[in-house]
Design an enzyme around this catalytic site. Structure first.
Site, short mmCIF file in Angstrom:
data_model
loop_
_atom_site.label_atom_id
_atom_site.label_comp_id
_atom_site.label_asym_id
_atom_site.label_seq_id
_atom_site.Cartn_x
_atom_site.Cartn_y
_atom_site.Cartn_z
N LYS A 2 0.84 -1.21 0.00
CA LYS A 2 0.00 0.00 0.00
C LYS A 2 0.87 1.25 0.00
CE LYS A 2 -4.02 -2.13 2.17
NZ LYS A 2 -3.47 -3.31 2.85
N MET A 19 -11.02 -8.44 12.98
CA MET A 19 -12.46 -8.42 12.68
C MET A 19 -13.18 -9.75 12.90
SD MET A 19 -12.98 -5.39 12.09
CE MET A 19 -11.53 -4.76 12.88
N GLY A 33 -8.06 -1.96 12.53
CA GLY A 33 -7.95 -1.79 11.08
C GLY A 33 -7.64 -0.37 10.66
N GLN A 34 -7.97 0.58 11.51
CA GLN A 34 -7.81 1.99 11.15
C GLN A 34 -6.62 2.59 11.90
OE1 GLN A 34 -11.78 4.06 10.41
NE2 GLN A 34 -12.27 2.67 12.06
N CYS A 84 -15.98 -1.99 14.04
CA CYS A 84 -14.80 -2.83 13.85
C CYS A 84 -14.10 -3.25 15.13
CB CYS A 84 -13.82 -2.20 12.87
SG CYS A 84 -12.98 -0.74 13.43
N MET A 85 -14.12 -2.47 16.20
CA MET A 85 -13.38 -2.96 17.39
C MET A 85 -14.08 -2.74 18.72
SD MET A 85 -11.68 0.34 18.12
CE MET A 85 -13.10 0.47 19.01
#
Ligand code: SF4
Lengths: 807, 88
Positions: A94, A354, A391-392, A178-179
């Site tokens: 990425k 996740m 994830g973020q 997500c968390m």
């Protein structure tokens, strides 16, 4: 930073020079002791006429540090930061795109107001007035929906604006999706959120267990750290517990396949065998742990205390054979896992993300993983750690620490606690009673209310979305997002950098600055707080989200809105310079006259000691590649903490205690080992909807693809969403690779291409669809059932049927 | 675009040599000095990010390559024709 002016070089020479720099950088990383210099990484070196400065990567929660090269006001190069502990100079693929993501052709550059037949450009002044009008007309029906991509100051400003300014707790982030279950899992176990361990455990563990986690694609640099150990000849056992084969599987010695929700049974099966075989760590448990089970009459994170014998009895049904039946994992594999945990010589780290969190029993599953580690004593030493990933880039820093959740206040406080509200009112200099005690709406509830007609109880009228894309990521979109289009009195404001599935329904779009177009601070998955400075200007009239919040707050202040005044009548975001002069930061032209991030961060820091999440002064973060909290000053130096709750590592553990859970919910310095029963998923396949659908991410695209889909090559490499299906199931349905298939759930349908034996390989009876594609929204299919504690939805288990589309 | 990556190879001299031989067949790739820990610096010269990714994927697909990490990316010539959304 310095600017280096050089006469133009011939193109060839220049290219050779860039190649030489690239080789030098890679050689230095490949062979750290080689003495190779890193000319391109040293700010001030006369290379490429480029200015270099540090920033955390914009994408995932790993929190790699990059060196960003800027030339003529544009980002032109990115290099892994060799001085960063997280990535030691490495980036994942990425990194090829993190700079180019700023320069998509359709960047939003003007405020846009929806009108019949399209959008009209309006001034920022008009936009601010519109938002202030919406709030003033009904402040209680206003909500903010943010994300784990908010920087810490952005989230903090939004939090203060809502809870301290508007006396309104309707602020929640996409991190709820997500968390949130990781948070409730940590709270229920240790009484305080976030992992005790850190990434260093990956360098020290003998066994790495990934629970429903695909770090090879989602946290590649972390996974690389582990693989790197192997290439150096170290022995490390990698175990992938999953519902589908992924790239992570390829690198693991063990792939242990399970059915959705099978993890609950597996964890109980391991605990059962540890006790049955006398292999649990009696001393650790007796010294540091209590036992809990859920209180079915009054579900909460405290549950009810149980004895060790009661715990043992509740685990008894979870024999390896029973667990095999419930989970699909073989009894022998369950015994193998129990043997590993029962071996005190090994160091075991668990990772999850996740798969465990997006689970209608996500809180339970989080506590069960912690429980196995505690029961077996695989806790509190480097390499022995249960660690959840995010994830973020700032799900931890901005959401969990700043507390931008509907029930929370900064620094681990909650609105329901009178003492906590008092702390916040004191730090924010607000009159007593300004902050409401009732939690606001969590994400699913907030959007449900927004999509419900006002006269039917839909009491959210305006939502301001910042730094996220709910039109693509909310579950059950036909219930939680799409209906708002037909409700004329609802108003959606979206601050964004590109048009998205969310701007599609926006009434007002505000162009935002992104990443190094603004100052920022993130907090990654290992408690590391990371700072960077603005390096380039945003395009057109795009502006910082933090400025947008402060400007709206000031517009309300100008109109005399009481909540925007502190107890002395001053603006709640008042900033003064060194000469005690007011800086009008609500005016864009003055916003960077001072460092607003620094002002907000120093105010926020006051909140962080209460739960021993101490942060250092802002300037310490300027000088480092991040520091892991608690950061405590000793001997004139600010020192970070690698391992919490362990003597010798955590400065808050009292001498002689060994391990001390000093925020224990039972107030006895002990952690809680929970029993939770196996429970079937909220929706299971039946004869009408015979497949279990799992949704998730792909390597090429970051989350909803709003940035990565603008990179033509990434878009070509992974242009559209697809359905992964097992070859036997496909054959039964006469589906071949590339065929169009219709996927239907009880909530919606989608037509897309089938991919058989592709990158991910689901077992028979299950299918997978990635959610990155805004033209094929996977979330029209997903279920909006939520975990009872965390309120997090389950995106991994929705029943669907699949049929071939006849030509 | 020019990028550099580090390929982590299996710790075996013969296998490492096989990887080096294979890389030498690709004109867009240039290798540096293999470290004692079997990490190989590789520079990729490509027309665009797709080619960078293809080359990286190809490296990853080699049997004796365990992992490929990116180290440096230079993308001064910004991409033309970036895809756009229909959501406005
Ligand atoms: S692993 Fe995550 S933080 Fe690191 S370079 Fe890749 S996307 Fe960025």
């Amino acid at each position: 930073m310095t600017t280096n002016e050089h006469p133009a070089k011939p193109k060839f020479e220049r290219r050779q020079f860039i190649k030489a720099s690239a080789m030098a950088a890679a050689t230095a990383v490949a062979n750290p002791s080689s003495g190779f210099a890193l000319p391109v990484l040293n700010p001030g070196e006369p290379v490429l006429d480029v200015q270099w400065n540090k920033a955390p990567c914009r994408f995932c929660g790993t929190g790699c540090h990059v060196q960003v090269g800027v030339k003529d006001g544009k980002v032109v190069a990115v290099a892994g930061d060799k001085n960063a502990d997280v990535n030691k100079g490495l980036l994942c693929v990425k990194g090829y795109h993190v700079g180019a993501a700023l320069y998509g052709k359709d960047r939003l550059t003007k405020p846009l107001l929806r009108q019949k037949g399209g959008y009209k450009e309006i001034s920022w002044d008009a936009a601010l007035n519109l938002i202030a009008d919406r709030i003033e007309s009904d402040p209680k029906r206003f909500a903010i929906y943010g994300s784990g991509q908010w920087t810490i100051p952005e989230g903090y400003a939004a939090q203060k604006f809502m809870k301290g300014g508007l006396s309104n707790n309707h602020i929640d982030p996409n991190a709820r999706l997500c968390m949130a279950s990781a948070v409730t899992g940590f709270l229920a176990t240790y009484g305080v959120d976030e992992p005790a361990g850190c990434y260093d455990d990956l360098d020290a563990c003998d066994v790495l267990i990934m629970w429903g986690n695909n770090p090879a694609e989602m946290h590649p640099v972390l996974f690389s750290r582990v693989i790197d150990r192997r290439s150096r000849g170290e022995k490390i056992t990698l175990i992938d517990i999953s519902t589908r084969r992924t790239r992570t599987t390829e690198a693991c010695q063990h792939y242990l396949e399970m059915k959705g929700h099978g993890d609950l049974a597996i964890a109980n099966g391991i605990a059962h065998l540890l006790i049955k075989n006398g292999k649990y760590d009696k001393k650790f448990v007796e010294s540091y742990c209590n036992f809990k089970s859920p209180n079915d009459e009054k579900p909460n994170l405290h549950g009810k205390p149980i004895s060790f014998d009661e715990y043992k009895k509740q685990l008894e049904p979870y024999t390896p054979e029973k667990v095999e039946e419930l989970s699909g994992m073989s009894a022998d594999d369950i015994r193998m896992l129990a043997d590993l945990f029962g071996n005190p010589e090994l160091k075991i780290t668990s990772l999850w993300c996740m798969g465990v969190n997006q689970h209608t029993r996500g809180t339970a599953m989080n506590t069960l993983i912690h429980g196995i580690h505690l029961l077996s004593g695989h806790f509190g030493r480097p390499g022995d750690s249960p660690t959840s990933l995010t994830g973020q880039p700032s799900a931890c820093g901005t959401v969990r620490e700043v507390g931008t959740l509907a029930h929370a206040l900064p620094g681990g406080r909650v609105v329901a606690n009178a003492e906590h509200r008092k702390h916040a009112e004191k730090f924010w200099k607000l009159p007593d009673g300004r902050i409401l005690a009732t939690p606001g709406y969590h994400t699913v509830k907030m959007w449900e209310k927004f999509c419900t007609p006002t006269d039917q109880g839909g009491d959210i009228g305006t939502i301001w979305v910042q730094v996220t894309n709910p039109g693509q990521t909310l579950p059950n979109l036909n219930k939680l997002f799409n209906p708002s289009e037909k409700l004329d009195d609802k108003f959606l404001i979206v601050s964004e950098v590109y048009p998205t599935a969310t701007t599609r329904l926006a009434n007002l779009i505000l162009p935002s600055a992104m990443w190094v177009e603004k100052n920022g601070i993130f907090g990654n998955s290992e408690r590391r707080t990371q700072q960077w400075f603005k390096m380039v200007d945003p395009p057109g009239e795009a502006r910082d989200d933090c400025w947008q919040t402060i400007a709206v707050a000031h517009r309300l202040f100008e109109r005399g809105f009481a909540g925007m005044k502190d107890r002395d009548g001053r603006f709640i975001f008042e900033v003064k310079d060194k000469n005690n002069q007011l800086v009008p930061i609500w005016k864009w032209e003055n916003y960077y006259d001072t460092n607003v991030d620094q002002h907000l961060f120093e105010e926020y820091r006051q909140f962080t000691k209460y739960k021993h999440k101490d942060l250092a002064p802002y300037t310490e973060y300027v000088a480092t590649r991040g520091l892991r909290w608690p950061v405590v000053e000793r001997g004139g130096k600010w020192r970070e903490t690698h391992l919490r709750f362990s003597e010798g590592f955590d400065p808050y553990v009292e001498s002689g205690k060994g391990v001390q859970f000093y925020h224990s919910t039972t107030k006895d310095d002990r952690a809680q080992i929970w029993f939770h029963p196996w429970i079937a998923p909220a929706e299971v396949p039946d004869k009408d909807y015979p497949f279990m659908l799992c949704t998730g991410r792909v390597l090429e695209h970051w989350h909803t693809g709003s940035m990565t889909r603008r990179i033509p090559q990434l878009n070509r490499a992974m242009p559209t969403a697809y359905l992964e299906i097992h070859a036997d199931d496909a054959a039964k349905l006469d589906i071949r690779n590339g065929d169009k298939v219709k996927v239907e759930s009880r909530r919606g349908e989608l037509t897309l291409q089938a991919w058989i034996n592709g990158r991910g390989r689901p077992p028979r009876g299950t299918v997978f669809i990635p959610f990155f594609d805004e033209t094929l929204l996977a979330n029209v299919l997903t279920l909006d059932a939520i975990d009872p504690f965390s309120k997090q939805p389950d995106y991994k288990k929705s029943a669907v049927k699949v049929s071939k589309v006849k030509r | 675009m020019i990028a550099s990556v580090v390929a982590r190879l299996k710790s075996d001299p013969a296998e490492a040599q096989a990887v080096i031989d294979a890389i030498n067949q690709r004109p867009e790739l240039e290798i540096g000095v293999l470290s004692t820990e079997y990490s190989l610096p590789v520079v990729i010269e490509a027309d665009d990010a797709a080619m960078l990714e293809n080359s990286t994927e190809w490296l990853k697909s080699l049997d004796d390559v365990l992992m490929v990490d990116v180290v440096f990316v230079h993308f001064e010539e910004h991409e033309k024709n970036m895809p756009q959304s229909n959501n406005l």
